[in-house]
Design an enzyme around this catalytic site. Structure first.
Site, PDB file in Angstrom:
ATOM      1  N   CYS A   1      23.351  62.224  80.123  1.00  0.00           N
ATOM      2  CA  CYS A   1      23.481  61.669  78.873  1.00  0.00           C
ATOM      3  C   CYS A   1      23.592  60.137  78.576  1.00  0.00           C
ATOM      4  CB  CYS A   1      24.436  62.452  77.603  1.00  0.00           C
ATOM      5  SG  CYS A   1      24.244  62.120  76.081  1.00  0.00           S
TER       6      CYS A   1
ATOM      7  N   HIS B   1      24.006  68.428  78.930  1.00  0.00           N
ATOM      8  CA  HIS B   1      25.104  68.258  79.662  1.00  0.00           C
ATOM      9  C   HIS B   1      25.763  69.293  80.525  1.00  0.00           C
ATOM     10  CE1 HIS B   1      27.208  64.635  77.173  1.00  0.00           C
ATOM     11  NE2 HIS B   1      26.195  65.034  76.652  1.00  0.00           N
TER      12      HIS B   1
ATOM     13  N   GLU C   1      28.013  69.824  82.675  1.00  0.00           N
ATOM     14  CA  GLU C   1      29.344  69.844  83.056  1.00  0.00           C
ATOM     15  C   GLU C   1      29.955  70.651  81.961  1.00  0.00           C
ATOM     16  OE1 GLU C   1      29.214  66.506  80.037  1.00  0.00           O
ATOM     17  OE2 GLU C   1      27.706  67.379  81.685  1.00  0.00           O
TER      18      GLU C   1
END
Length: 231
Positions: free
Chosen positions: A85, A194, A196
């Site tokens: 991002c 994302h 994560e």
């Protein structure tokens, strides 16, 4: 393996990225934006957020931070670097990846579980995926529209440098449905969604496949550890 996670003023997802590194079996090392010492890490993650308040352009000021001077040099020498991002925005502003990222086409911040297609599985960060695999990971951005010149788009397509494309919905107007890119060497990867935030069952998107529910993002981190172990 030691994987550095950079914190800029305004970074939001550094702790999430560090947790993903640990869940994948790596050691997370905090790297501060003002420090040029990479502390002998084996790879680096540039996490999401709003570095330096997104002043000037998203990622533009962070690209000039002291830590980036060391990261750019190391990346050109083969150090694996993942930009997520805002981290992807930093990579394009640092010219480690081509093109640019602008305000979403609909002019609104978007947050959704996003389907992606894996377009390249020969990078340091994607080697645990299957080619053309469909994955689902969260997306949250206001400036995620990927742009590039016709010449650059032709090169990206022709040289297989697109790592991920949006599936079913292009959420921000990105050219050619581009969600993520790689460099020629395959050690640098950037994407807007994302990973994560999709590393633990029950705490990520439900893919309707019990064994994979919420964990599609973990393969980014196991991929880099795999590439380092087998280097």
């Amino acid at each position: 393996m030691k994987i550095g996670v950079v914190t800029f003023p305004g970074t939001l997802d550094d702790r999430d990225a560090a947790r993903a590194v640990r869940l994948a079996g790596g050691e997370a090392v905090s790297l501060w934006h003002a420090d040029t010492n990479l502390h002998k890490v084996d790879a680096v993650v540039l996490p999401g957020g709003f570095s330096y308040g997104d002043y000037l352009r998203c990622g533009a000021i962070a690209a000039q931070a002291p830590v980036m001077e060391s990261i750019i040099k190391a990346a050109k020498g083969g150090l694996p670097v993942l930009g997520i991002c805002n981290g992807f925005q930093v990579l394009v502003e640092s010219h480690l990846l081509p093109g640019g990222l602008i305000r979403n086409e609909h002019q609104h911040f978007i947050c959704r579980d996003q389907k992606l297609i894996v377009e390249s599985n020969t990078t340091a960060w994607t080697n645990q995926f299957s080619l053309n695999e469909e994955i689902t990971i969260p997306l949250k951005n206001g400036e995620g529209g990927y742009i590039a010149t016709d010449e650059t788009l032709k090169r990206l397509e022709g040289e297989g440098l697109i790592t991920f494309r949006y599936k079913e919905v292009n959420p921000n107007g990105s050219m050619n449905d581009i969600a993520g890119l790689r460099n020629e060497r395959g050690n640098v990867v950037g994407l807007m969604p994302h990973p994560e935030h999709a590393v633990e069952p029950g705490f990520g998107p439900d893919t309707k496949i019990a064994m994979r529910s919420g964990v599609d993002g973990l393969k980014f981190f196991t991929s880099v550890i795999n590439s380092l172990v087998n280097a």
